[in-house]
Design a protein around this motif. Structure first.
Motif, mmCIF file in Angstrom:
data_model
loop_
_atom_site.group_PDB
_atom_site.id
_atom_site.type_symbol
_atom_site.label_atom_id
_atom_site.label_comp_id
_atom_site.label_asym_id
_atom_site.label_seq_id
_atom_site.Cartn_x
_atom_site.Cartn_y
_atom_site.Cartn_z
ATOM 1 N N TRP A 119 0.768 -1.165 0.209
ATOM 2 C CA TRP A 119 -0.057 -0.021 0.013
ATOM 3 C C TRP A 119 0.776 1.258 -0.111
ATOM 4 O O TRP A 119 0.508 2.406 -0.542
ATOM 5 C CB TRP A 119 -0.952 0.111 1.122
ATOM 6 C CG TRP A 119 -2.112 -1.007 1.132
ATOM 7 C CD1 TRP A 119 -2.044 -2.178 0.144
ATOM 8 C CD2 TRP A 119 -3.371 -0.948 1.684
ATOM 9 N NE1 TRP A 119 -3.449 -2.625 0.228
ATOM 10 C CE2 TRP A 119 -4.126 -1.860 1.259
ATOM 11 C CE3 TRP A 119 -4.081 -0.244 2.579
ATOM 12 C CZ2 TRP A 119 -5.409 -2.128 1.584
ATOM 13 C CZ3 TRP A 119 -5.241 -0.463 3.038
ATOM 14 C CH2 TRP A 119 -6.048 -1.511 2.480
ATOM 15 N N MET A 120 1.910 1.295 0.680
ATOM 16 C CA MET A 120 2.886 2.365 0.747
ATOM 17 C C MET A 120 3.519 2.632 -0.721
ATOM 18 O O MET A 120 3.730 3.679 -1.177
ATOM 19 C CB MET A 120 3.924 2.350 1.954
ATOM 20 C CG MET A 120 3.481 2.500 3.103
ATOM 21 S SD MET A 120 2.458 3.949 3.101
ATOM 22 C CE MET A 120 3.606 5.209 2.821
ATOM 23 N N ALA A 121 3.678 1.362 -1.354
ATOM 24 C CA ALA A 121 4.355 1.519 -2.741
ATOM 25 C C ALA A 121 3.359 2.441 -3.686
ATOM 26 O O ALA A 121 3.879 2.911 -4.650
ATOM 27 C CB ALA A 121 4.879 0.076 -3.223
ATOM 28 N N ARG A 122 2.196 2.209 -3.305
ATOM 29 C CA ARG A 122 1.130 2.853 -4.215
ATOM 30 C C ARG A 122 0.824 4.275 -3.743
ATOM 31 O O ARG A 122 0.922 5.131 -4.483
ATOM 32 C CB ARG A 122 -0.324 2.026 -4.314
ATOM 33 C CG ARG A 122 -1.404 2.878 -4.887
ATOM 34 C CD ARG A 122 -2.499 1.931 -4.992
ATOM 35 N NE ARG A 122 -2.981 1.450 -3.898
ATOM 36 C CZ ARG A 122 -3.905 1.953 -2.701
ATOM 37 N NH1 ARG A 122 -4.365 2.935 -3.125
ATOM 38 N NH2 ARG A 122 -4.079 1.197 -1.837
ATOM 39 N N THR A 126 7.955 6.971 -3.827
ATOM 40 C CA THR A 126 9.320 7.472 -3.672
ATOM 41 C C THR A 126 9.882 6.964 -2.134
ATOM 42 O O THR A 126 10.978 7.289 -1.608
ATOM 43 C CB THR A 126 9.444 8.976 -3.591
ATOM 44 O OG1 THR A 126 8.338 9.632 -2.667
ATOM 45 C CG2 THR A 126 8.833 9.576 -5.165
ATOM 46 N N CYS A 127 9.029 6.628 -1.458
ATOM 47 C CA CYS A 127 9.616 6.120 0.052
ATOM 48 C C CYS A 127 10.424 4.938 -0.008
ATOM 49 O O CYS A 127 11.453 4.836 0.946
ATOM 50 C CB CYS A 127 8.331 5.918 1.066
ATOM 51 S SG CYS A 127 8.813 5.535 2.724
ATOM 52 N N HIS A 128 10.047 3.918 -0.700
ATOM 53 C CA HIS A 128 10.776 2.584 -0.674
ATOM 54 C C HIS A 128 10.880 1.973 0.578
ATOM 55 O O HIS A 128 11.959 1.167 0.769
ATOM 56 C CB HIS A 128 12.064 2.837 -1.432
ATOM 57 C CG HIS A 128 12.145 3.381 -3.001
ATOM 58 N ND1 HIS A 128 12.664 4.743 -3.097
ATOM 59 C CD2 HIS A 128 11.612 3.076 -3.998
ATOM 60 C CE1 HIS A 128 12.478 5.201 -4.406
ATOM 61 N NE2 HIS A 128 11.826 3.946 -5.010
ATOM 62 N N LEU A 129 9.678 1.741 1.116
ATOM 63 C CA LEU A 129 9.604 1.099 2.422
ATOM 64 C C LEU A 129 9.691 -0.304 2.171
ATOM 65 O O LEU A 129 8.914 -0.696 1.234
ATOM 66 C CB LEU A 129 8.368 1.554 3.378
ATOM 67 C CG LEU A 129 8.190 0.719 4.605
ATOM 68 C CD1 LEU A 129 9.135 1.174 5.614
ATOM 69 C CD2 LEU A 129 6.760 0.969 5.253
ATOM 70 N N SER A 130 10.378 -1.187 2.733
ATOM 71 C CA SER A 130 10.276 -2.433 2.447
ATOM 72 C C SER A 130 9.994 -3.107 4.100
ATOM 73 O O SER A 130 10.134 -2.897 5.275
ATOM 74 C CB SER A 130 11.821 -3.144 2.087
ATOM 75 O OG SER A 130 12.538 -2.945 3.136
ATOM 76 N N ASP A 226 11.727 10.958 2.996
ATOM 77 C CA ASP A 226 12.793 10.389 2.998
ATOM 78 C C ASP A 226 12.739 9.119 2.054
ATOM 79 O O ASP A 226 11.680 8.482 2.094
ATOM 80 C CB ASP A 226 13.369 9.979 4.311
ATOM 81 C CG ASP A 226 13.581 11.280 5.282
ATOM 82 O OD1 ASP A 226 14.403 12.231 4.678
ATOM 83 O OD2 ASP A 226 13.260 11.184 6.373
ATOM 84 N N ASP A 227 13.710 8.783 1.333
ATOM 85 C CA ASP A 227 13.902 7.841 0.438
ATOM 86 C C ASP A 227 14.262 6.448 1.358
ATOM 87 O O ASP A 227 15.668 6.538 1.679
ATOM 88 C CB ASP A 227 14.852 7.898 -0.444
ATOM 89 C CG ASP A 227 14.657 6.462 -1.569
ATOM 90 O OD1 ASP A 227 14.072 5.535 -1.131
ATOM 91 O OD2 ASP A 227 15.233 6.794 -2.418
ATOM 92 N N LEU A 228 13.680 5.612 2.056
ATOM 93 C CA LEU A 228 13.937 4.633 2.977
ATOM 94 C C LEU A 228 15.054 3.497 2.279
ATOM 95 O O LEU A 228 15.612 2.724 2.669
ATOM 96 C CB LEU A 228 12.928 3.945 3.611
ATOM 97 C CG LEU A 228 12.577 4.466 4.792
ATOM 98 C CD1 LEU A 228 12.033 6.075 4.455
ATOM 99 C CD2 LEU A 228 11.647 3.724 5.663
ATOM 100 N N GLY A 229 15.340 3.779 0.760
ATOM 101 C CA GLY A 229 16.148 2.995 -0.188
ATOM 102 C C GLY A 229 17.332 3.314 -0.005
ATOM 103 O O GLY A 229 18.451 3.007 -0.418
#
Length: 265
Positions: A119-122, A126-130, A226-229
């Protein structure tokens, strides 16, 4: 007049070479006796045989905690893409079962973390939470959770006071101090701002539901743009969640381990 004094006849002396051998033999016997007595006096108990030393245990290299901002955990096996128009439960469950076989985490737990990633990817690509980051936070909270099929969590240890009260006791039941909430230990102030229901049924989100807690945590971690990647983005988000560098290091190690296991052959 004849001498009538009895005369004694001297016995013949042994030959000279025999006398030499006899003296040598007596000397050797006497030397042996002296050695036996001397050793016995110095060490009355004979030494026991030395035990065979066991081989030392194999050395294991301890995990090295990364410096804050220096590295980012691996992402792991990605959850399936979100498909808002159709049900993705079957795909999510299949993914969770596959990752369970690699990591040992329960499939139901992984489904909650995987849905939050989806859901966060949608919602914020830009966050790239995994999901391993969420799994690491859950791991650091408690490994003794009891999780029902509907996502309800029981068995959580009571959270200690964590600062001044911000919710008037509505969420944590304490009007004098805040207590972190749910299986991922979200601050009440963050819950009030980022809480979201994770199954789309329109009901009020609850901290005691794993799916709601995972999705709310994901929204909180991604709230700072932030970009968590990236190392910088992951650490900023983690220190926002918990200001302890040691906590962030432990979360890093757990997340990276889960990610590596999920893609292991």
């Amino acid at each position: 007049m004849a001498d009538t004094t009895p005369q004694t006849t001297a016995e013949a002396a042994p030959p000279r070479h025999y006398r030499g051998r006899l003296a040598m033999a007596l000397g050797l016997v006497l030397t042996g006796v002296i050695l036996v007595v001397t050793i016995g006096l110095r060490n009355p108990d004979p030494p026991a045989p030395a035990p065979i030393a066991a081989p030392p245990p194999a050395a294991t290299e301890p995990e090295k905690a990364p410096k804050a901002g220096s590295q980012v955990p691996r992402a792991g096996l990605a959850a399936p893409p979100d498909r808002p128009a159709v049900s993705d439960k079957a795909e999510l469950d299949a993914w969770a079962t596959r990752v369970q076989a690699k990591t040992g985490l329960s499939a139901r737990l992984l489904a909650g973390y995987g849905r939050a990633e989806m859901w966060m990817a949608r919602e914020k690509p830009t966050c790239h939470l995994s999901w391993p980051t969420l799994a690491a936070i859950g791991h650091l909270t408690s490994d003794q959770l009891q999780l029902a099929e509907d996502g309800t969590v029981t068995g959580l240890p009571p959270a200690p006071p964590a600062g001044p009260d911000t919710d008037a006791g509505k969420l944590d039941g304490d009007r004098t101090a805040d207590h972190k909430l749910g299986p991922l230990q979200i601050p009440p102030s963050a819950w009030q701002k980022y809480a979201e229901r994770a199954n789309g049924d329109g009901k009020i989100p609850t901290p005691a539901n794993l799916d709601d807690s995972a999705y709310t945590t994901a929204r909180y971690l991604c709230s700072g743009n932030d970009d968590l990647g990236t190392p910088e983005g992951w650490w900023r988000a983690m220190l926002l969640y918990n200001a302890s560098v040691e906590y962030g290091q432990n979360a890093f190690l757990a997340a990276d381990s889960y990610a590596a296991e999920s893609v292991a052959p």
